[in-house]
Design a protein around this motif. Structure first.
Motif, PDB file in Angstrom:
ATOM      1  N   LEU A   1       0.829  -1.196   0.000  1.00 28.13           N
ATOM      2  CA  LEU A   1       0.000   0.000   0.000  1.00 28.13           C
ATOM      3  C   LEU A   1       0.858   1.237   0.000  1.00 28.13           C
ATOM      4  O   LEU A   1       0.555   2.218  -0.675  1.00 28.13           O
ATOM      5  CB  LEU A   1      -0.859   0.007   1.257  1.00 28.13           C
ATOM      6  CG  LEU A   1      -2.269  -0.379   0.994  1.00 28.13           C
ATOM      7  CD1 LEU A   1      -3.109  -0.047   2.199  1.00 28.13           C
ATOM      8  CD2 LEU A   1      -2.766   0.350  -0.240  1.00 28.13           C
TER       9      LEU A   1
ATOM     10  N   ASP B   1     -13.768   1.826   2.309  1.00 23.12           N
ATOM     11  CA  ASP B   1     -12.833   1.004   1.540  1.00 23.12           C
ATOM     12  C   ASP B   1     -12.547  -0.311   2.259  1.00 23.12           C
ATOM     13  O   ASP B   1     -12.606  -1.384   1.664  1.00 23.12           O
ATOM     14  CB  ASP B   1     -11.518   1.759   1.337  1.00 23.12           C
ATOM     15  CG  ASP B   1     -11.668   2.910   0.363  1.00 23.12           C
ATOM     16  OD1 ASP B   1     -12.596   2.863  -0.464  1.00 23.12           O
ATOM     17  OD2 ASP B   1     -10.862   3.863   0.427  1.00 23.12           O
ATOM     18  N   LEU B   2     -12.222  -0.196   3.532  1.00 20.48           N
ATOM     19  CA  LEU B   2     -11.905  -1.421   4.283  1.00 20.48           C
ATOM     20  C   LEU B   2     -13.111  -2.333   4.363  1.00 20.48           C
ATOM     21  O   LEU B   2     -12.992  -3.555   4.231  1.00 20.48           O
ATOM     22  CB  LEU B   2     -11.412  -1.063   5.690  1.00 20.48           C
ATOM     23  CG  LEU B   2      -9.979  -0.561   5.872  1.00 20.48           C
ATOM     24  CD1 LEU B   2      -9.138  -1.624   6.567  1.00 20.48           C
ATOM     25  CD2 LEU B   2      -9.325  -0.117   4.603  1.00 20.48           C
TER      26      LEU B   2
ATOM     27  N   TYR C   1     -15.496  -2.594   2.221  1.00 24.58           N
ATOM     28  CA  TYR C   1     -15.653  -3.236   0.916  1.00 24.58           C
ATOM     29  C   TYR C   1     -14.706  -4.414   0.782  1.00 24.58           C
ATOM     30  O   TYR C   1     -15.092  -5.505   0.352  1.00 24.58           O
ATOM     31  CB  TYR C   1     -15.410  -2.227  -0.209  1.00 24.58           C
ATOM     32  CG  TYR C   1     -15.255  -2.875  -1.558  1.00 24.58           C
ATOM     33  CD1 TYR C   1     -16.362  -3.423  -2.212  1.00 24.58           C
ATOM     34  CD2 TYR C   1     -14.020  -2.982  -2.183  1.00 24.58           C
ATOM     35  CE1 TYR C   1     -16.230  -4.050  -3.438  1.00 24.58           C
ATOM     36  CE2 TYR C   1     -13.880  -3.602  -3.407  1.00 24.58           C
ATOM     37  CZ  TYR C   1     -14.989  -4.130  -4.033  1.00 24.58           C
ATOM     38  OH  TYR C   1     -14.852  -4.759  -5.235  1.00 24.58           O
TER      39      TYR C   1
ATOM     40  N   GLN D   1     -16.247  -8.005   0.210  1.00 21.69           N
ATOM     41  CA  GLN D   1     -16.353  -8.421  -1.186  1.00 21.69           C
ATOM     42  C   GLN D   1     -15.151  -9.128  -1.762  1.00 21.69           C
ATOM     43  O   GLN D   1     -15.242  -9.727  -2.828  1.00 21.69           O
ATOM     44  CB  GLN D   1     -16.633  -7.175  -2.053  1.00 21.69           C
ATOM     45  CG  GLN D   1     -17.898  -6.436  -1.659  1.00 21.69           C
ATOM     46  CD  GLN D   1     -19.158  -7.172  -2.073  1.00 21.69           C
ATOM     47  OE1 GLN D   1     -19.086  -8.156  -2.806  1.00 21.69           O
ATOM     48  NE2 GLN D   1     -20.290  -6.710  -1.602  1.00 21.69           N
TER      49      GLN D   1
ATOM     50  N   MET E   1      -6.792  -9.657  -1.833  1.00 22.93           N
ATOM     51  CA  MET E   1      -6.954  -8.454  -1.030  1.00 22.93           C
ATOM     52  C   MET E   1      -5.890  -7.401  -1.314  1.00 22.93           C
ATOM     53  O   MET E   1      -6.176  -6.218  -1.348  1.00 22.93           O
ATOM     54  CB  MET E   1      -6.937  -8.831   0.448  1.00 22.93           C
ATOM     55  CG  MET E   1      -7.824  -7.901   1.249  1.00 22.93           C
ATOM     56  SD  MET E   1      -8.186  -8.564   2.872  1.00 22.93           S
ATOM     57  CE  MET E   1      -9.788  -9.294   2.632  1.00 22.93           C
TER      58      MET E   1
ATOM     59  N   GLU F   1      -4.221  -6.872  -4.108  1.00 23.20           N
ATOM     60  CA  GLU F   1      -4.539  -6.191  -5.358  1.00 23.20           C
ATOM     61  C   GLU F   1      -5.769  -5.301  -5.189  1.00 23.20           C
ATOM     62  O   GLU F   1      -5.808  -4.180  -5.695  1.00 23.20           O
ATOM     63  CB  GLU F   1      -4.787  -7.215  -6.482  1.00 23.20           C
ATOM     64  CG  GLU F   1      -5.000  -6.551  -7.823  1.00 23.20           C
ATOM     65  CD  GLU F   1      -5.405  -7.546  -8.902  1.00 23.20           C
ATOM     66  OE1 GLU F   1      -4.651  -8.510  -9.122  1.00 23.20           O
ATOM     67  OE2 GLU F   1      -6.476  -7.355  -9.522  1.00 23.20           O
ATOM     68  N   GLY F   2      -6.740  -5.774  -4.440  1.00 23.01           N
ATOM     69  CA  GLY F   2      -7.942  -4.978  -4.209  1.00 23.01           C
ATOM     70  C   GLY F   2      -7.626  -3.670  -3.515  1.00 23.01           C
ATOM     71  O   GLY F   2      -8.215  -2.624  -3.814  1.00 23.01           O
ATOM     72  N   MET F   3      -6.690  -3.729  -2.613  1.00 22.31           N
ATOM     73  CA  MET F   3      -6.310  -2.511  -1.891  1.00 22.31           C
ATOM     74  C   MET F   3      -5.649  -1.518  -2.838  1.00 22.31           C
ATOM     75  O   MET F   3      -5.892  -0.315  -2.756  1.00 22.31           O
ATOM     76  CB  MET F   3      -5.329  -2.905  -0.773  1.00 22.31           C
ATOM     77  CG  MET F   3      -5.214  -1.880   0.309  1.00 22.31           C
ATOM     78  SD  MET F   3      -6.427  -2.140   1.627  1.00 22.31           S
ATOM     79  CE  MET F   3      -6.195  -0.644   2.580  1.00 22.31           C
TER      80      MET F   3
ATOM     81  N   VAL G   1      -6.110  -1.359  -6.133  1.00 23.49           N
ATOM     82  CA  VAL G   1      -7.158  -0.839  -7.003  1.00 23.49           C
ATOM     83  C   VAL G   1      -7.992   0.193  -6.254  1.00 23.49           C
ATOM     84  O   VAL G   1      -8.275   1.285  -6.762  1.00 23.49           O
ATOM     85  CB  VAL G   1      -8.054  -1.992  -7.513  1.00 23.49           C
ATOM     86  CG1 VAL G   1      -9.279  -1.439  -8.216  1.00 23.49           C
ATOM     87  CG2 VAL G   1      -7.274  -2.903  -8.437  1.00 23.49           C
ATOM     88  N   GLY G   2      -8.364  -0.156  -5.021  1.00 26.35           N
ATOM     89  CA  GLY G   2      -9.197   0.759  -4.246  1.00 26.35           C
ATOM     90  C   GLY G   2      -8.491   2.066  -3.958  1.00 26.35           C
ATOM     91  O   GLY G   2      -9.092   3.138  -4.048  1.00 26.35           O
ATOM     92  N   THR G   3      -7.227   1.972  -3.628  1.00 25.56           N
ATOM     93  CA  THR G   3      -6.489   3.191  -3.307  1.00 25.56           C
ATOM     94  C   THR G   3      -6.366   4.093  -4.524  1.00 25.56           C
ATOM     95  O   THR G   3      -6.661   5.293  -4.471  1.00 25.56           O
ATOM     96  CB  THR G   3      -5.076   2.841  -2.787  1.00 25.56           C
ATOM     97  OG1 THR G   3      -5.205   2.054  -1.615  1.00 25.56           O
ATOM     98  CG2 THR G   3      -4.289   4.093  -2.476  1.00 25.56           C
ATOM     99  N   VAL G   4      -5.963   3.505  -5.642  1.00 26.12           N
ATOM    100  CA  VAL G   4      -5.639   4.318  -6.816  1.00 26.12           C
ATOM    101  C   VAL G   4      -6.907   4.720  -7.569  1.00 26.12           C
ATOM    102  O   VAL G   4      -7.141   5.901  -7.830  1.00 26.12           O
ATOM    103  CB  VAL G   4      -4.665   3.560  -7.735  1.00 26.12           C
ATOM    104  CG1 VAL G   4      -4.401   4.373  -8.982  1.00 26.12           C
ATOM    105  CG2 VAL G   4      -3.364   3.285  -6.982  1.00 26.12           C
ATOM    106  N   LEU G   5      -7.737   3.730  -7.935  1.00 25.98           N
ATOM    107  CA  LEU G   5      -8.938   4.074  -8.690  1.00 25.98           C
ATOM    108  C   LEU G   5      -9.960   4.753  -7.785  1.00 25.98           C
ATOM    109  O   LEU G   5     -10.727   5.597  -8.240  1.00 25.98           O
ATOM    110  CB  LEU G   5      -9.542   2.828  -9.342  1.00 25.98           C
ATOM    111  CG  LEU G   5      -8.629   2.075 -10.320  1.00 25.98           C
ATOM    112  CD1 LEU G   5      -9.457   1.170 -11.209  1.00 25.98           C
ATOM    113  CD2 LEU G   5      -7.796   3.016 -11.143  1.00 25.98           C
TER     114      LEU G   5
END
Lengths: 209, 209
Positions: free
Chosen positions: A82, A162-163, A165, A169, A175, A177-179, A181-185
């Motif tokens: 992260l 975010d957390l 989600y 999900q 997780m 990669e999801g973090m 994606v969530g952080t950037v997008l």
DNA sequence: GATAGCGGATAGTTCCGCTATCCACTTTGG
DNA sequence: CCAAAGTGGATAGCGGAACTATCCGCTATC
């Protein structure tokens, strides 16, 4: 699947795919002979991730290489990945050293301790925050610091969302990669929402259109 | 004041100042003879604004030229200026036309009507939002749309804080510029806060450090 | 066995934000 | 009054970033 099909599926030109491989964004295909290699769905997925981080997230190729290298590291220290994702703005700021910068650093330190945030003053995000506040102060908007707590409330709310989600999900193995994606997008999503909210607020005050 | 002093005061090299003038970011100094011109505090202020939008806001020179041209327009249609400021990301997106994009546009339209926001679907921010959501969907994060309302709550809160700040702290004649600064630099501020909040939340969950 | 496509390497292109150089011409300091 | 420093304006060049084009010998396929 060979490179042509990968290109067709993702819309990324073949020379660009080769370029990403050269730059270490995309692992090379598995060689089946001296000059034939095969790619699979992991390559396709990775390629889509690269394009999203580039086009939507506005990241640079070298930053993406860093983040993906951290993501692929089997050690997976989650907050390190992260960190790599979050440092994307860091860049080569000259680090001013005037009165405004010093004051801004103080404001940030106060905020962090007031909030009880577990973050160091050396954190890139904290540095960036101080620089932004210093720039505002230099423009005569030092009083903007007064709304920092409103901003921080909203930021905490977003971070909680975010957390939540991720927990609800996303499978454990996705997780990290999801973090990313969530952080950037997520930043792009929030920025767009903020501008929409501005447009709305502005329209309500001043004229129709 | 001549260009050398302007350079010394702002830390911007003389050739760079000349470049900004060429690109229309900075009005030329007033000529006192064939090759002597004088600059004043408005130039200084404008130059600092340019550097802030560039360095902190991450805007490009051409975008800044657009925004400043709108800002200098005596007609001053406030939300038009803001539009110019907000469109900074728009860029040359290829405008995909796949299933994810269509679904994302629908999600955005729903959100806007659910919120009662006075914004058109053609609004650049709405388009960008849809693109970001579509990119997430393509990466298997279509369920991220579930937290959109949390994001929108936060965005409204930030927008309220921004307008409140403008009302309280900024003189009427500076309001347009204040809105630009708030929109662009405020995004950097919020982004940094969000990353700080992530770091904190992440640190609380997973290990110390 | 012709043709299309491939992996790999190298070189070139475009755009962007400056930066360097040159010129004729003030301004300034001694 | 004159030399040195600085100036406005014009043109050209530079370095980094993200591709893009070309070429090579090879391979899969029809």
């Amino acid at each position: 699947m060979r490179v042509g099909e990968l290109s067709r599926k993702t819309g990324v030109p073949v020379p660009t795919i080769k370029y990403y491989v050269r730059e270490g964004l995309l692992p090379p295909g598995e060689l089946t002979s001296r000059n034939q290699a095969s790619y699979d769905e992991t390559h396709e997925r990775r390629l889509r991730l690269i394009r999203a981080l580039l086009d939507v997230g506005g990241m640079r190729v070298a930053e993406i290489a860093d983040v993906l290298a951290a993501l692929d590291d089997p050690e997976r220290p989650l907050h390190k990945v992260l960190g790599a994702a979050a440092d994307r703005v860091g860049g080569a700021s000259a680090a001013y050293d005037d009165a405004e910068s010093a004051a801004a650093r103080g404001i940030v330190a106060d905020l962090v301790s007031r909030r009880g945030w577990r973050a160091q003053a050396s954190n890139p995000a904290a540095v960036e925050l101080a620089e932004a506040l210093a720039a505002m102060a230099r423009l005569g908007h030092g009083a903007f610091a007064d709304v920092l707590d409103d901003y921080a409330d909203a930021a905490e709310q977003v971070a909680r969302a975010d957390l939540g989600y991720l927990d609800r999900q996303v499978a454990v193995e996705d997780m990290v990669e999801g973090m990313v994606v969530g952080t950037v997008l997520g930043e792009a999503v929030f920025g767009a929402l903020r501008r929409l909210a501005h447009v709305d607020a502005s329209a309500r005050r001043y004229g129709e259109d």
